[in-house]
Design a protein around this motif. Structure first.
Motif, short mmCIF file in Angstrom:
data_model
loop_
_atom_site.label_atom_id
_atom_site.label_comp_id
_atom_site.label_asym_id
_atom_site.label_seq_id
_atom_site.Cartn_x
_atom_site.Cartn_y
_atom_site.Cartn_z
N GLN A 79 4.90 6.64 8.51
CA GLN A 79 3.59 6.04 8.77
C GLN A 79 2.52 7.13 8.88
O GLN A 79 1.41 6.96 8.38
CB GLN A 79 3.65 5.22 10.05
CG GLN A 79 2.44 4.36 10.28
CD GLN A 79 2.65 3.42 11.46
OE1 GLN A 79 3.46 3.68 12.34
NE2 GLN A 79 1.92 2.34 11.48
N ARG A 80 2.87 8.27 9.48
CA ARG A 80 1.93 9.38 9.59
C ARG A 80 1.58 9.91 8.19
O ARG A 80 0.42 10.21 7.91
CB ARG A 80 2.53 10.51 10.43
CG ARG A 80 1.60 11.71 10.57
CD ARG A 80 2.29 12.91 11.20
NE ARG A 80 3.50 13.32 10.53
CZ ARG A 80 3.54 14.14 9.49
NH1 ARG A 80 2.44 14.62 8.95
NH2 ARG A 80 4.70 14.49 8.95
N ARG A 82 1.52 8.20 5.45
CA ARG A 82 0.65 7.24 4.78
C ARG A 82 -0.79 7.38 5.23
O ARG A 82 -1.71 7.22 4.43
CB ARG A 82 1.13 5.82 5.04
CG ARG A 82 2.32 5.43 4.22
CD ARG A 82 2.64 3.95 4.37
NE ARG A 82 4.05 3.76 4.14
CZ ARG A 82 4.93 3.39 5.05
NH1 ARG A 82 4.53 3.13 6.28
NH2 ARG A 82 6.19 3.26 4.75
N THR A 83 -1.00 7.67 6.50
CA THR A 83 -2.36 7.80 7.01
C THR A 83 -2.98 9.15 6.61
O THR A 83 -4.19 9.24 6.47
CB THR A 83 -2.41 7.65 8.54
OG1 THR A 83 -1.59 8.62 9.15
CG2 THR A 83 -1.98 6.26 8.96
N ASP A 84 -2.13 10.19 6.40
CA ASP A 84 -2.64 11.50 6.03
C ASP A 84 -3.02 11.59 4.56
O ASP A 84 -3.88 12.36 4.17
CB ASP A 84 -1.62 12.59 6.33
CG ASP A 84 -1.50 12.86 7.82
OD1 ASP A 84 -2.33 12.34 8.60
OD2 ASP A 84 -0.57 13.60 8.21
N SER A 85 -2.38 10.79 3.70
CA SER A 85 -2.66 10.92 2.27
C SER A 85 -3.73 10.00 1.79
O SER A 85 -4.45 9.36 2.35
CB SER A 85 -1.42 10.68 1.44
OG SER A 85 -0.70 9.56 1.84
#
Length: 85
Positions: A79-80, A82-85
Protein backbone atom coordinates in the motif's frame (compact mmCIF):
# COMPACT_ATOMS: atom_id res chain seq x y z
CA UNK A 1 11.31 23.56 -19.29
CA UNK A 2 12.15 26.27 -21.68
CA UNK A 3 14.33 25.99 -24.74
CA UNK A 4 17.29 27.73 -23.07
CA UNK A 5 17.09 25.42 -20.06
CA UNK A 6 16.97 22.37 -22.29
CA UNK A 7 20.02 23.56 -24.24
CA UNK A 8 21.98 24.34 -21.08
CA UNK A 9 21.15 21.03 -19.41
CA UNK A 10 21.64 18.91 -22.53
CA UNK A 11 25.01 17.53 -21.35
CA UNK A 12 23.37 15.99 -18.28
CA UNK A 13 20.42 14.49 -20.17
CA UNK A 14 21.96 10.98 -20.20
CA UNK A 15 22.27 11.15 -16.42
CA UNK A 16 18.61 12.07 -16.04
CA UNK A 17 17.64 9.19 -18.32
CA UNK A 18 19.84 6.76 -16.41
CA UNK A 19 18.41 7.95 -13.09
CA UNK A 20 14.87 7.46 -14.40
CA UNK A 21 15.65 3.92 -15.59
CA UNK A 22 17.25 3.02 -12.25
CA UNK A 23 14.23 4.44 -10.43
CA UNK A 24 11.90 2.28 -12.54
CA UNK A 25 14.01 -0.83 -11.93
CA UNK A 26 13.99 -0.17 -8.18
CA UNK A 27 10.24 0.40 -8.15
CA UNK A 28 9.63 -2.84 -10.07
CA UNK A 29 11.94 -4.78 -7.74
CA UNK A 30 10.16 -3.40 -4.68
CA UNK A 31 6.75 -4.30 -6.10
CA UNK A 32 7.94 -7.84 -6.76
CA UNK A 33 9.58 -8.19 -3.34
CA UNK A 34 6.52 -6.91 -1.49
CA UNK A 35 4.06 -8.96 -3.57
CA UNK A 36 1.74 -10.78 -1.13
CA UNK A 37 0.63 -13.43 -3.66
CA UNK A 38 3.38 -16.00 -2.84
CA UNK A 39 2.40 -15.84 0.84
CA UNK A 40 -1.25 -16.41 -0.08
CA UNK A 41 -0.20 -19.44 -2.14
CA UNK A 42 1.84 -20.71 0.80
CA UNK A 43 -1.20 -20.33 3.06
CA UNK A 44 -3.29 -22.36 0.62
CA UNK A 45 -0.62 -25.07 0.45
CA UNK A 46 -0.42 -25.11 4.24
CA UNK A 47 -4.16 -25.59 4.50
CA UNK A 48 -3.97 -28.42 1.98
CA UNK A 49 -1.26 -30.08 4.08
CA UNK A 50 -3.53 -29.86 7.11
CA UNK A 51 -6.42 -31.39 5.18
CA UNK A 52 -4.16 -34.17 3.85
CA UNK A 53 -2.96 -34.93 7.37
CA UNK A 54 0.68 -34.10 6.52
CA UNK A 55 0.90 -31.69 9.45
CA UNK A 56 -0.83 -31.41 12.79
CA UNK A 57 -3.05 -28.59 13.95
CA UNK A 58 -0.38 -27.19 16.29
CA UNK A 59 2.16 -26.88 13.49
CA UNK A 60 -0.52 -25.47 11.20
CA UNK A 61 -1.48 -22.82 13.76
CA UNK A 62 2.09 -21.66 14.34
CA UNK A 63 3.00 -21.55 10.63
CA UNK A 64 -0.32 -19.89 9.79
CA UNK A 65 0.34 -17.15 12.36
CA UNK A 66 3.78 -16.51 10.86
CA UNK A 67 2.38 -16.36 7.34
CA UNK A 68 -0.49 -14.08 8.32
CA UNK A 69 1.93 -11.71 10.06
CA UNK A 70 4.11 -11.68 6.94
CA UNK A 71 1.05 -11.13 4.74
CA UNK A 72 -0.05 -8.17 6.83
CA UNK A 73 3.46 -6.69 6.68
CA UNK A 74 3.63 -7.17 2.89
CA UNK A 75 0.21 -5.63 2.30
CA UNK A 76 1.19 -2.60 4.39
CA UNK A 77 4.33 -2.10 2.32
CA UNK A 78 2.45 -2.74 -0.92
CA UNK A 79 0.00 0.00 0.00
CA UNK A 80 2.92 2.35 0.75
CA UNK A 81 4.37 1.63 -2.69
CA UNK A 82 1.06 2.48 -4.33
CA UNK A 83 0.89 5.85 -2.60
CA UNK A 84 4.56 6.65 -3.36
CA UNK A 85 4.34 6.00 -7.11
Amino acid sequence: MGLITQILTLPIAPLRGTAWVLDQVLLTAEREYYDPEPVREELAALEQQLLDGSIGSDEFDSREDELLDRLEWLETHQQRLRTDS
